[in-house]
Design an enzyme around this catalytic site. Structure first.
Site, PDB file in Angstrom:
ATOM      1  N   PHE A 117      34.370  26.030  -1.089  1.00  0.00           N
ATOM      2  CA  PHE A 117      33.749  24.966  -1.880  1.00  0.00           C
ATOM      3  C   PHE A 117      32.499  24.485  -1.147  1.00  0.00           C
ATOM      4  O   PHE A 117      32.553  24.105   0.013  1.00  0.00           O
ATOM      5  CB  PHE A 117      34.701  23.779  -2.103  1.00  0.00           C
ATOM      6  CG  PHE A 117      34.089  22.745  -3.003  1.00  0.00           C
ATOM      7  CD1 PHE A 117      34.120  22.897  -4.384  1.00  0.00           C
ATOM      8  CD2 PHE A 117      33.423  21.644  -2.474  1.00  0.00           C
ATOM      9  CE1 PHE A 117      33.510  21.962  -5.226  1.00  0.00           C
ATOM     10  CE2 PHE A 117      32.814  20.713  -3.304  1.00  0.00           C
ATOM     11  CZ  PHE A 117      32.863  20.869  -4.686  1.00  0.00           C
TER      12      PHE A 117
ATOM     13  N   ASP B  90      29.655  25.325   6.825  1.00  0.00           N
ATOM     14  CA  ASP B  90      29.713  24.119   6.006  1.00  0.00           C
ATOM     15  C   ASP B  90      30.729  23.172   6.655  1.00  0.00           C
ATOM     16  O   ASP B  90      31.933  23.350   6.527  1.00  0.00           O
ATOM     17  CB  ASP B  90      30.125  24.494   4.582  1.00  0.00           C
ATOM     18  CG  ASP B  90      30.201  23.286   3.658  1.00  0.00           C
ATOM     19  OD1 ASP B  90      30.325  22.155   4.157  1.00  0.00           O
ATOM     20  OD2 ASP B  90      30.161  23.487   2.427  1.00  0.00           O
TER      21      ASP B  90
ATOM     22  N   LYS C 223      30.271  14.257   4.288  1.00  0.00           N
ATOM     23  CA  LYS C 223      31.371  13.317   3.994  1.00  0.00           C
ATOM     24  C   LYS C 223      31.574  12.231   5.064  1.00  0.00           C
ATOM     25  O   LYS C 223      31.367  11.068   4.794  1.00  0.00           O
ATOM     26  CB  LYS C 223      32.669  14.084   3.754  1.00  0.00           C
ATOM     27  CG  LYS C 223      32.694  14.781   2.401  1.00  0.00           C
ATOM     28  CD  LYS C 223      34.067  15.291   2.050  1.00  0.00           C
ATOM     29  CE  LYS C 223      34.160  15.747   0.610  1.00  0.00           C
ATOM     30  NZ  LYS C 223      33.705  17.132   0.369  1.00  0.00           N
TER      31      LYS C 223
HETATM   32  C1  LIG Z   1      32.770  17.793  -0.524  1.00  0.00           C
HETATM   33  C2  LIG Z   1      32.202  19.067  -0.049  1.00  0.00           C
HETATM   34  C3  LIG Z   1      30.912  19.484  -0.422  1.00  0.00           C
HETATM   35  C4  LIG Z   1      30.087  18.726  -1.431  1.00  0.00           C
HETATM   36  O1  LIG Z   1      29.724  17.474  -0.966  1.00  0.00           O
HETATM   37  P1  LIG Z   1      29.073  16.405  -2.000  1.00  0.00           P
HETATM   38  O2  LIG Z   1      28.701  15.268  -1.110  1.00  0.00           O
HETATM   39  O3  LIG Z   1      30.137  16.078  -3.008  1.00  0.00           O
HETATM   40  O4  LIG Z   1      27.913  17.068  -2.622  1.00  0.00           O
HETATM   41  C5  LIG Z   1      30.407  20.638   0.140  1.00  0.00           C
HETATM   42  N1  LIG Z   1      31.128  21.359   1.009  1.00  0.00           N
HETATM   43  C6  LIG Z   1      32.371  20.996   1.393  1.00  0.00           C
HETATM   44  C7  LIG Z   1      33.104  21.827   2.389  1.00  0.00           C
HETATM   45  C8  LIG Z   1      32.956  19.848   0.865  1.00  0.00           C
HETATM   46  O5  LIG Z   1      34.198  19.494   1.220  1.00  0.00           O
END
Ligand SMILES: *Cc1c(COP(=O)(O)O)cnc(C)c1O
Length: 427
Positions: free
Chosen positions: A157, A248, A277
């Site tokens: 994700f 990420d 986050k």
């Molecule tokens: C939540 C998340 C995103 C997206 O972040 P947003 O602030 O909602 O755009 C991207 N990568 C990972 C691994 C995430 O958990």
């Protein structure tokens, strides 16, 4: 994110659910706000530490923390003070000018990571967009690749923008939003042979791999930690072939795993990584970070109006400093261990329903047996009735991501609620 996938989930209570209806007064909300989320029928009004209260005054332990975001919990005095002071001083200007506190935050991040340089934006998706643009520019200008490909993993994700839903290896997030972005290719996670094969095949196709983008631990995809051997081999391949390794760290970075960055659990360093986050403890901020050799952005290449404004940077810096001052990484390790041991003990009572408890620090998942009807949403709903907020990570994994300040008695209290919730859900 998984909470959105609940929209399609039959086991999430409708507004008419008798258990939940008393907690919920939509007051025209659903008529005015786009229905992008399958919302729980619960309106939260106030928070303090690891606890939140709904509009009826009912107390909950918050093991969602804004989805792994409120690292210092709710209404942390340092955040309250920083927010107030910075608003009174200066909250927004523009990156046309120097913003001293942005520089201080960048310096803190560089001193506490393998990065040499930082770009600030407002969210995780945007941070990944920055990483993708940086990798593509590096591929074109340094590697001389005409059609750069970025490898990403199944069940990953990376966000909800067009480039990041393309990067996300889950068709459910892409459906009806095509045409998707060219230049992505997917491989199974934690499978080194698959990545070697994909690189060789794309090479033969004149579609060279410029970068590999992975989560150190897949969050939304089911709280699946990366294998150390897998990531070390990927690092080796990237070094040999001049491929960029992008991690990420949006969900696992900033202390969530008991280390500042997820990659520290894997014994490797990325070339580019992203954060969001937990970075601002709940204030919207994202960051793309990179090593000097791939720092190819020049004036005009990339920008964000709000990115790195004085307000968010002052708060994020105070969050970073508080992580250190309050020795929160140590707390994350201890509370994480306590939580995992407790969850494993509960799991042994339900061998037919719970197949695994796994995670790092304070990001943990409880996987449910795929062959039973029981879903993560069933458990989340039952635990909510017991005064504990949880969030699924996919249909069959319950995710536990409390604030990093969570205390030992609170973890015990949560475990008792989980015990009751699971008993009620299984019946
Ligand atoms: C939540 C998340 C995103 C997206 O972040 P947003 O602030 O909602 O755009 C991207 N990568 C990972 C691994 C995430 O958990």
């Amino acid at each position: 994110m998984s909470i959105e996938t609940l929209a399609n989930h039959p086991s999430i209570p409708a507004e008419s659910d008798p258990v939940m209806s008393s907690l919920f007064s939509p007051e025209g909300f659903d008529e005015s706000v786009m229905a992008t989320y399958g919302r729980f029928p619960l309106a939260l009004e106030r928070g303090q530490g690891s606890k939140v209260w709904d509009t009826n005054g009912k107390e909950y332990l918050d093991f969602v923390a804004g989805i792994a975001t409120c690292t210092l919990g709710h209404a942390h005095p340092v955040m309250v003070e920083t927010v107030t002071q910075q608003m009174q001083k200066l909250h927004h200007v523009s990156n046309l000018y120097y913003i001293p506190v942005q520089g201080e935050l960048a310096k803190w991040l560089i001193e506490h990571s393998c990065a040499d340089s930082v770009f600030f934006c407002n969210s995780g998706a945007e941070a990944n967009e920055g990483a993708i643009k940086l990798a593509r520019k590096y591929a074109h200008t340094v590697l001389g690749i005409k059609q750069p490909v970025i490898l990403t993993a199944h069940a990953s994700f990376h966000g909800r923008t067009l480039a990041t839903i393309t990067a996300t290896g889950q068709p459910k997030y892409q459906q009806n939003f095509d045409p998707l972005m060219p230049g992505f290719h997917y491989v199974p996670y934690n499978d080194i042979a698959a990545i070697e094969t994909a690189i060789a095949q794309l090479d033969a196709d004149e579609r060279k791999v410029a970068a590999i983008l992975l989560e150190p631990l897949q969050g939304e995809g089911g709280v699946r930690p990366g294998d150390v051997a897998y990531f070390q081999q990927i690092r080796k391949i990237c070094d040999e072939k001049g491929i960029l390794l992008i991690l990420d760290e949006v969900q696992v970075g900033m202390g969530r795993t008991g280390k500042f960055w997820g990659y520290e659990n894997l014994g490797i360093e990325p070339d580019i990584f992203t954060s969001a986050k937990g970075l601002g403890g709940g204030i919207p901020i994202g960051a793309t970070l990179c090593k000097q050799f791939c720092n190819v952005f020049q004036p005009g290449d990339h920008a964000s109006t709000f990115g790195g404004n004085p307000f968010v940077c002052a708060v994020a810096l105070s969050v970073c400093q508080t992580l250190e001052k309050e020795h929160l990484l140590q707390n994350v390790e201890q509370r994480g261990e306590q939580l995992r041991q407790g969850l494993k003990a509960i799991a042994t009572n339900y061998p037919d329903h719970i197949t695994e408890v796994r995670g790092w620090g304070l990001i943990n998942g409880m996987e449910l047996n795929a062959d039973t009807k029981l879903t993560a949403a069933d458990i989340v709903k039952a635990c909510m009735a017991e005064g504990l907020l949880l969030v699924p990570a996919g249909a069959k994994v319950v995710r536990f991501v409390p604030p990093l300040i969570v205390t030992a008695p609170e973890v015990d209290q949560a475990l008792k609620a989980i015990q009751r919730g699971i008993a009620a859900a299984i019946g």
